[in-house]
Design a protein around this motif. Structure first.
Motif, PDB file in Angstrom:
ATOM      1  N   ARG A   4       0.850  -1.185   0.000  1.00 27.50           N
ATOM      2  CA  ARG A   4       0.000   0.000   0.000  1.00 27.50           C
ATOM      3  C   ARG A   4       0.887   1.237   0.000  1.00 27.50           C
ATOM      4  O   ARG A   4       1.891   1.296   0.723  1.00 27.50           O
ATOM      5  CB  ARG A   4      -0.902   0.015   1.229  1.00 27.50           C
ATOM      6  N   LEU A   5       0.525   2.233  -0.795  1.00 27.31           N
ATOM      7  CA  LEU A   5       1.269   3.487  -0.866  1.00 27.31           C
ATOM      8  C   LEU A   5       0.307   4.656  -0.680  1.00 27.31           C
ATOM      9  O   LEU A   5      -0.687   4.776  -1.390  1.00 27.31           O
ATOM     10  CB  LEU A   5       1.975   3.620  -2.219  1.00 27.31           C
ATOM     11  N   VAL A   6       0.609   5.492   0.315  1.00 26.07           N
ATOM     12  CA  VAL A   6      -0.153   6.712   0.567  1.00 26.07           C
ATOM     13  C   VAL A   6       0.802   7.892   0.396  1.00 26.07           C
ATOM     14  O   VAL A   6       1.880   7.893   1.002  1.00 26.07           O
ATOM     15  CB  VAL A   6      -0.754   6.731   1.982  1.00 26.07           C
ATOM     16  N   VAL A   7       0.426   8.852  -0.434  1.00 25.68           N
ATOM     17  CA  VAL A   7       1.283  10.010  -0.680  1.00 25.68           C
ATOM     18  C   VAL A   7       0.432  11.275  -0.639  1.00 25.68           C
ATOM     19  O   VAL A   7      -0.632  11.336  -1.259  1.00 25.68           O
ATOM     20  CB  VAL A   7       1.993   9.919  -2.052  1.00 25.68           C
ATOM     21  N   LYS A   8       0.928  12.276   0.079  1.00 20.86           N
ATOM     22  CA  LYS A   8       0.256  13.572   0.133  1.00 20.86           C
ATOM     23  C   LYS A   8       1.287  14.679  -0.054  1.00 20.86           C
ATOM     24  O   LYS A   8       2.352  14.656   0.567  1.00 20.86           O
ATOM     25  CB  LYS A   8      -0.464  13.749   1.474  1.00 20.86           C
ATOM     26  N   SER A   9       0.975  15.598  -0.923  1.00 26.18           N
ATOM     27  CA  SER A   9       1.783  16.793  -1.141  1.00 26.18           C
ATOM     28  C   SER A   9       3.233  16.458  -1.475  1.00 26.18           C
ATOM     29  O   SER A   9       4.165  16.845  -0.782  1.00 26.18           O
ATOM     30  CB  SER A   9       1.736  17.692   0.111  1.00 26.18           C
ATOM     31  N   PHE A  10       3.396  15.745  -2.587  1.00 25.63           N
ATOM     32  CA  PHE A  10       4.735  15.348  -3.041  1.00 25.63           C
ATOM     33  C   PHE A  10       4.810  15.556  -4.544  1.00 25.63           C
ATOM     34  O   PHE A  10       4.124  14.866  -5.306  1.00 25.63           O
ATOM     35  CB  PHE A  10       5.000  13.883  -2.687  1.00 25.63           C
ATOM     36  N   GLY A  11       5.630  16.529  -4.970  1.00 30.34           N
ATOM     37  CA  GLY A  11       5.693  16.824  -6.395  1.00 30.34           C
ATOM     38  C   GLY A  11       4.314  17.164  -6.927  1.00 30.34           C
ATOM     39  O   GLY A  11       3.577  17.947  -6.321  1.00 30.34           O
ATOM     40  N   PRO A  12       3.897  16.568  -8.062  1.00 27.59           N
ATOM     41  CA  PRO A  12       2.564  16.854  -8.610  1.00 27.59           C
ATOM     42  C   PRO A  12       1.445  16.109  -7.893  1.00 27.59           C
ATOM     43  O   PRO A  12       0.272  16.340  -8.181  1.00 27.59           O
ATOM     44  CB  PRO A  12       2.689  16.375 -10.063  1.00 27.59           C
ATOM     45  N   ILE A  13       1.792  15.225  -6.972  1.00 28.72           N
ATOM     46  CA  ILE A  13       0.774  14.427  -6.284  1.00 28.72           C
ATOM     47  C   ILE A  13       0.184  15.203  -5.121  1.00 28.72           C
ATOM     48  O   ILE A  13       0.911  15.645  -4.222  1.00 28.72           O
ATOM     49  CB  ILE A  13       1.361  13.099  -5.768  1.00 28.72           C
ATOM     50  N   ARG A  14      -1.126  15.352  -5.126  1.00 26.28           N
ATOM     51  CA  ARG A  14      -1.796  16.022  -4.008  1.00 26.28           C
ATOM     52  C   ARG A  14      -2.189  15.016  -2.936  1.00 26.28           C
ATOM     53  O   ARG A  14      -1.854  15.183  -1.776  1.00 26.28           O
ATOM     54  CB  ARG A  14      -3.024  16.771  -4.518  1.00 26.28           C
ATOM     55  N   SER A  15      -2.884  13.956  -3.342  1.00 28.38           N
ATOM     56  CA  SER A  15      -3.281  12.952  -2.361  1.00 28.38           C
ATOM     57  C   SER A  15      -3.661  11.664  -3.072  1.00 28.38           C
ATOM     58  O   SER A  15      -4.552  11.660  -3.913  1.00 28.38           O
ATOM     59  CB  SER A  15      -4.472  13.455  -1.533  1.00 28.38           C
ATOM     60  N   ILE A  16      -2.969  10.571  -2.754  1.00 31.65           N
ATOM     61  CA  ILE A  16      -3.313   9.253  -3.300  1.00 31.65           C
ATOM     62  C   ILE A  16      -3.248   8.211  -2.198  1.00 31.65           C
ATOM     63  O   ILE A  16      -2.539   8.370  -1.206  1.00 31.65           O
ATOM     64  CB  ILE A  16      -2.372   8.828  -4.451  1.00 31.65           C
ATOM     65  N   ASP A  17      -3.988   7.141  -2.370  1.00 29.48           N
ATOM     66  CA  ASP A  17      -3.966   6.000  -1.452  1.00 29.48           C
ATOM     67  C   ASP A  17      -4.221   4.763  -2.311  1.00 29.48           C
ATOM     68  O   ASP A  17      -5.342   4.523  -2.739  1.00 29.48           O
ATOM     69  CB  ASP A  17      -5.034   6.162  -0.374  1.00 29.48           C
ATOM     70  N   ILE A  18      -3.171   3.999  -2.574  1.00 32.04           N
ATOM     71  CA  ILE A  18      -3.243   2.930  -3.566  1.00 32.04           C
ATOM     72  C   ILE A  18      -2.817   1.593  -2.974  1.00 32.04           C
ATOM     73  O   ILE A  18      -1.796   1.505  -2.286  1.00 32.04           O
ATOM     74  CB  ILE A  18      -2.355   3.259  -4.781  1.00 32.04           C
ATOM     75  N   ASN A  19      -3.581   0.562  -3.242  1.00 30.63           N
ATOM     76  CA  ASN A  19      -3.197  -0.816  -2.944  1.00 30.63           C
ATOM     77  C   ASN A  19      -2.802  -1.481  -4.258  1.00 30.63           C
ATOM     78  O   ASN A  19      -3.604  -1.532  -5.198  1.00 30.63           O
ATOM     79  CB  ASN A  19      -4.352  -1.583  -2.293  1.00 30.63           C
ATOM     80  N   PHE A  20      -1.586  -1.971  -4.310  1.00 31.98           N
ATOM     81  CA  PHE A  20      -1.060  -2.528  -5.557  1.00 31.98           C
ATOM     82  C   PHE A  20      -1.510  -3.971  -5.745  1.00 31.98           C
ATOM     83  O   PHE A  20      -1.702  -4.715  -4.784  1.00 31.98           O
ATOM     84  CB  PHE A  20       0.469  -2.446  -5.568  1.00 31.98           C
ATOM     85  N   ARG A  21      -1.633  -4.347  -7.021  1.00 33.31           N
ATOM     86  CA  ARG A  21      -1.991  -5.718  -7.383  1.00 33.31           C
ATOM     87  C   ARG A  21      -0.944  -6.256  -8.352  1.00 33.31           C
ATOM     88  O   ARG A  21       0.103  -5.674  -8.537  1.00 33.31           O
ATOM     89  CB  ARG A  21      -3.392  -5.761  -7.991  1.00 33.31           C
ATOM     90  N   LYS A  22      -1.256  -7.366  -8.977  1.00 31.09           N
ATOM     91  CA  LYS A  22      -0.292  -8.009  -9.874  1.00 31.09           C
ATOM     92  C   LYS A  22      -0.027  -7.173 -11.124  1.00 31.09           C
ATOM     93  O   LYS A  22       1.106  -7.077 -11.609  1.00 31.09           O
ATOM     94  CB  LYS A  22      -0.791  -9.406 -10.268  1.00 31.09           C
TER      95      LYS A  22
END
Length: 404
Positions: A4-22
């Motif tokens: 799982r990757l959560v990113v806020k206020s990083f470069g062009p990314i404002r807010s994401i919350d992603i669970n990766f799959r295959k």
């Protein structure tokens, strides 16, 4: 897949919350954060790997955050300038939890079971430079260090396929003359040096042979190459376990199995920027099918794609639909499906995630998968060309008035 990757206020990314799959797709306009996401994912998977092999201690990167986590780790992919005062990053897997917040970086080790190490490869969009230069590049001034890593693997792949490699499209073959250090592209009735081939071929070749090369290494189950220091450390730890009389045989076996997992790759994490680069749609189809075939080589393999091409959505949709029809169909249906899309290319909808990234003011990402069917919804496929068609219809009506 437990990442799982959560990113806020990083470069062009404002807010994401992603669970990766295959299989993971990130599609959208330039500058919306697609590469940012996969570069962060690559960074944390690599960090996890180095901690498992004890190349670095657990607190090495938590101290001197600016120099080690930002400049050394994130600088590898040239994303070290993307940090802001309010940046927050969380990456969590079954083995570790990494958190960056308030210019502090913390690592928590979890109790997950190690089954092997990932072979991670980041395939940059700048890969065409390797083909157009032909000679092995020793420096990459102005480019991320990840290009140098890919360059090295590209040359290993060329040696592996020097006797011939069939492109997934165009009835083309690749041959490498290692004696004269020349790469050739051969068609039905012609031969041309790689440096003189089309940009699509120059872009596609490194992706194809590196993916096949590393996929075969992982699928073979062979022991991975280890440094002298790693071997010595492994031997020392093995001896320590065997000589400990306080451990039962079952405990010793479990500990030895844990150590053994560090000597093998259990999966290939293939991260490809813009697989469609300079390719005609039909060739894009063949390219993505190849990447999915390699990804299906082992259970734990992962494929991450960034793309600007709407055809990528349609291609993945076909592979998902082929899987669904094949799994539910009788022998006759399976045969018909396999004639169109052989099973080695199929994608289980449960193993796919796809996100569209935009320049929205708040959360700038959304899933394009239908929750009910697991495939990319028709609206998302159509919306890609909606603006162009709207302009066409307006212009056509205007044009119609000129000929009346």
């Amino acid at each position: 897949m437990n990442e799982r990757l959560v990113v806020k206020s990083f470069g062009p990314i404002r807010s994401i919350d992603i669970n990766f799959r295959k299989v993971n797709l990130f599609i959208g306009d330039q500058g919306t954060g697609k590469s940012c996401i996969v570069k962060l994912y690559s960074t944390f998977r690599w960090l996890e790997k180095t901690l498992l092999t004890e190349t670095y201690s657990l607190d090495y990167f938590t101290k001197f955050v600016d120099a080690r986590f930002k400049k050394q780790l994130c600088g590898y992919h040239r994303i070290d300038d993307f940090f802001r005062n309010d940046t927050y990053i969380l990456y969590e897997s079954a083995l570790y939890k990494f958190v960056y917040a308030g210019n502090a970086f913390n690592i928590e080790k979890k109790n997950g079971t190690i089954t092997g190490l990932p072979k991670i490869m980041y395939v940059p969009a700048e890969r065409i430079i390797l083909s157009s230069a032909e000679k092995k590049l020793k420096t990459f001034d102005g480019l991320p260090a990840s290009n140098l890593t890919f360059n090295q693997t590209f040359w290993e792949s060329k040696e592996r396929f020097k006797d011939g490699y069939s492109f997934p499209f165009g009835n083309l073959n690749y041959k490498y003359d290692s004696l004269n250090d020349i790469s050739w592209i051969e068609g039905c009735d012609y031969r041309v040096r790689l440096i003189n081939a089309s940009s699509g071929i120059q872009s596609a070749l490194p992706v194809c042979i590196v993916s096949d090369y590393l996929g075969n290494i992982v699928a073979s189950g062979k022991e991975r190459p280890m440094s002298v220091e790693e071997l010595q450390k492994l031997q020392k730890e093995t001896s320590k376990i065997m000589e400990n009389e306080n451990l039962s045989d079952s405990v010793k076996n479990a500990m030895l199995k844990h150590l053994s997992s560090r000597s093998r790759y259990n999966c290939f994490v293939n991260i490809v920027e813009e697989p469609e680069l300079s390719l005609f749609p039909e060739s894009q189809n063949s390219m993505i099918r190849l990447l999915c075939k390699v990804n299906n080589g082992t259970t734990d393999n992962m494929l991450l794609l960034t793309s600007h091409s709407p055809y990528t959505l349609a291609i993945l949709n076909n592979l998902v639909l082929a899987y669904k029809a094949y799994e539910k169909g009788d022998d006759n249906i399976k045969r018909k499906v396999a004639e169109i899309v052989p099973p080695e290319y199929h994608i289980d909808p449960e193993s796919l995630t796809a996100f569209s990234l935009t320049e929205a003011e708040m959360e700038n990402y959304q899933s394009v998968l239908s929750e009910s069917s697991g495939i990319i919804s028709k609206n998302d496929l159509d919306s890609v060309s909606e603006l162009i068609m709207r302009e066409f219809n307006i212009l056509y009506r205007i044009y119609g008035k000129t000929i009346k």
